[in-house]
Design a protein around this motif. Structure first.
Motif, PDB file in Angstrom:
ATOM      1  N   THR A  21      14.441  -5.043   5.984  1.00 50.26           N
ATOM      2  CA  THR A  21      13.931  -6.033   5.044  1.00 50.26           C
ATOM      3  C   THR A  21      14.482  -5.733   3.660  1.00 50.26           C
ATOM      4  O   THR A  21      14.419  -4.594   3.182  1.00 50.26           O
ATOM      5  N   MET A  22      15.044  -6.765   3.041  1.00 46.05           N
ATOM      6  CA  MET A  22      15.627  -6.662   1.710  1.00 46.05           C
ATOM      7  C   MET A  22      14.861  -7.586   0.775  1.00 46.05           C
ATOM      8  O   MET A  22      14.307  -8.594   1.211  1.00 46.05           O
ATOM      9  N   VAL A  23      14.840  -7.247  -0.502  1.00 45.81           N
ATOM     10  CA  VAL A  23      14.246  -8.110  -1.512  1.00 45.81           C
ATOM     11  C   VAL A  23      15.377  -8.700  -2.349  1.00 45.81           C
ATOM     12  O   VAL A  23      16.251  -7.977  -2.830  1.00 45.81           O
ATOM     13  N   VAL A  24      15.357 -10.015  -2.486  1.00 42.15           N
ATOM     14  CA  VAL A  24      16.308 -10.716  -3.339  1.00 42.15           C
ATOM     15  C   VAL A  24      15.543 -11.053  -4.620  1.00 42.15           C
ATOM     16  O   VAL A  24      14.455 -11.637  -4.570  1.00 42.15           O
ATOM     17  N   TYR A  25      16.100 -10.655  -5.749  1.00 38.26           N
ATOM     18  CA  TYR A  25      15.429 -10.849  -7.026  1.00 38.26           C
ATOM     19  C   TYR A  25      16.457 -11.159  -8.098  1.00 38.26           C
ATOM     20  O   TYR A  25      17.658 -10.990  -7.892  1.00 38.26           O
ATOM     21  N   GLU A  26      15.980 -11.643  -9.236  1.00 34.33           N
ATOM     22  CA  GLU A  26      16.869 -12.038 -10.324  1.00 34.33           C
ATOM     23  C   GLU A  26      16.568 -11.208 -11.560  1.00 34.33           C
ATOM     24  O   GLU A  26      15.415 -11.110 -11.981  1.00 34.33           O
ATOM     25  N   HIS A  27      17.621 -10.634 -12.125  1.00 37.49           N
ATOM     26  CA  HIS A  27      17.481  -9.942 -13.409  1.00 37.49           C
ATOM     27  C   HIS A  27      17.442 -11.023 -14.487  1.00 37.49           C
ATOM     28  O   HIS A  27      18.285 -11.911 -14.513  1.00 37.49           O
TER      29      HIS A  27
ATOM     30  N   TRP B 139      20.189 -10.052  -7.518  1.00 36.46           N
ATOM     31  CA  TRP B 139      20.364  -8.718  -6.976  1.00 36.46           C
ATOM     32  C   TRP B 139      19.632  -8.637  -5.644  1.00 36.46           C
ATOM     33  O   TRP B 139      18.740  -9.433  -5.367  1.00 36.46           O
ATOM     34  N   VAL B 140      19.991  -7.646  -4.850  1.00 42.69           N
ATOM     35  CA  VAL B 140      19.301  -7.379  -3.596  1.00 42.69           C
ATOM     36  C   VAL B 140      19.163  -5.871  -3.443  1.00 42.69           C
ATOM     37  O   VAL B 140      20.050  -5.120  -3.857  1.00 42.69           O
ATOM     38  N   ARG B 141      18.026  -5.446  -2.916  1.00 41.20           N
ATOM     39  CA  ARG B 141      17.830  -4.019  -2.631  1.00 41.20           C
ATOM     40  C   ARG B 141      16.851  -3.905  -1.479  1.00 41.20           C
ATOM     41  O   ARG B 141      16.056  -4.811  -1.246  1.00 41.20           O
ATOM     42  N   PRO B 142      16.888  -2.796  -0.761  1.00 40.85           N
ATOM     43  CA  PRO B 142      15.935  -2.608   0.323  1.00 40.85           C
ATOM     44  C   PRO B 142      14.495  -2.728  -0.192  1.00 40.85           C
ATOM     45  O   PRO B 142      14.161  -2.241  -1.277  1.00 40.85           O
ATOM     46  N   ALA B 143      13.657  -3.394   0.594  1.00 36.35           N
ATOM     47  CA  ALA B 143      12.261  -3.602   0.211  1.00 36.35           C
ATOM     48  C   ALA B 143      11.578  -2.269  -0.071  1.00 36.35           C
ATOM     49  O   ALA B 143      10.766  -2.164  -0.997  1.00 36.35           O
ATOM     50  N   GLU B 144      11.910  -1.265   0.698  1.00 36.69           N
ATOM     51  CA  GLU B 144      11.315   0.057   0.510  1.00 36.69           C
ATOM     52  C   GLU B 144      11.548   0.573  -0.915  1.00 36.69           C
ATOM     53  O   GLU B 144      10.678   1.207  -1.505  1.00 36.69           O
ATOM     54  N   LEU B 145      12.718   0.287  -1.468  1.00 38.80           N
ATOM     55  CA  LEU B 145      13.016   0.718  -2.836  1.00 38.80           C
ATOM     56  C   LEU B 145      12.382  -0.218  -3.861  1.00 38.80           C
ATOM     57  O   LEU B 145      11.895   0.230  -4.892  1.00 38.80           O
ATOM     58  N   PHE B 146      12.418  -1.524  -3.600  1.00 40.20           N
ATOM     59  CA  PHE B 146      11.834  -2.473  -4.558  1.00 40.20           C
ATOM     60  C   PHE B 146      10.341  -2.212  -4.739  1.00 40.20           C
ATOM     61  O   PHE B 146       9.834  -2.180  -5.850  1.00 40.20           O
ATOM     62  N   TYR B 147       9.635  -2.027  -3.635  1.00 38.55           N
ATOM     63  CA  TYR B 147       8.189  -1.811  -3.683  1.00 38.55           C
ATOM     64  C   TYR B 147       7.802  -0.344  -3.860  1.00 38.55           C
ATOM     65  O   TYR B 147       6.627  -0.026  -3.994  1.00 38.55           O
ATOM     66  N   GLY B 148       8.796   0.530  -3.855  1.00 32.88           N
ATOM     67  CA  GLY B 148       8.536   1.959  -3.853  1.00 32.88           C
ATOM     68  C   GLY B 148       8.101   2.531  -5.186  1.00 32.88           C
ATOM     69  O   GLY B 148       8.089   1.865  -6.227  1.00 32.88           O
ATOM     70  N   ARG B 149       7.739   3.785  -5.114  1.00 34.71           N
ATOM     71  CA  ARG B 149       7.273   4.530  -6.281  1.00 34.71           C
ATOM     72  C   ARG B 149       8.306   5.579  -6.687  1.00 34.71           C
ATOM     73  O   ARG B 149       9.054   6.085  -5.859  1.00 34.71           O
ATOM     74  N   LEU B 150       8.281   5.893  -7.952  1.00 31.65           N
ATOM     75  CA  LEU B 150       9.116   6.947  -8.509  1.00 31.65           C
ATOM     76  C   LEU B 150       8.464   8.299  -8.208  1.00 31.65           C
ATOM     77  O   LEU B 150       7.283   8.349  -7.838  1.00 31.65           O
ATOM     78  N   PRO B 151       9.183   9.399  -8.380  1.00 29.13           N
ATOM     79  CA  PRO B 151       8.596  10.718  -8.120  1.00 29.13           C
ATOM     80  C   PRO B 151       7.307  10.982  -8.900  1.00 29.13           C
ATOM     81  O   PRO B 151       6.434  11.713  -8.431  1.00 29.13           O
TER      82      PRO B 151
END
Length: 75
Positions: free
Chosen positions: A34-40, A49-61
């Motif tokens: 699953t990828m997220v398509v979004y606009e800057h 832009w597109v990025r894996p959903a896991e990264l779009f919805y993810g948290r930083l350290p």
């Protein structure tokens, strides 16, 4: 587009401050990931832009969301 105009369209703010608009989720044709398509929107030129959903919805350290939904909701 200035920041005020971008806020009228934006759905998320990146942890570095930029404004983005979530468009939709899509599936990668080879991996079915699953990828997220979004606009800057701001501060640079508008662009999709597109990025894996896991990264779009993810948290930083440090626990913050990478893309914080506007309105303060936490996923």
């Amino acid at each position: 587009m200035d920041e005020h105009e971008a806020l009228g369209l934006a759905s998320h703010r990146h942890y570095k401050g930029g404004l983005y608009r979530f468009l939709f989720e899509a599936r990668h044709s080879e991996t079915e990931e699953t990828m997220v398509v979004y606009e800057h929107l701001w501060p640079h030129a508008r662009a999709p832009w597109v990025r894996p959903a896991e990264l779009f919805y993810g948290r930083l350290p440090d626990g913050r969301l990478r893309f914080q939904p506007l309105g303060g909701e936490e996923a």
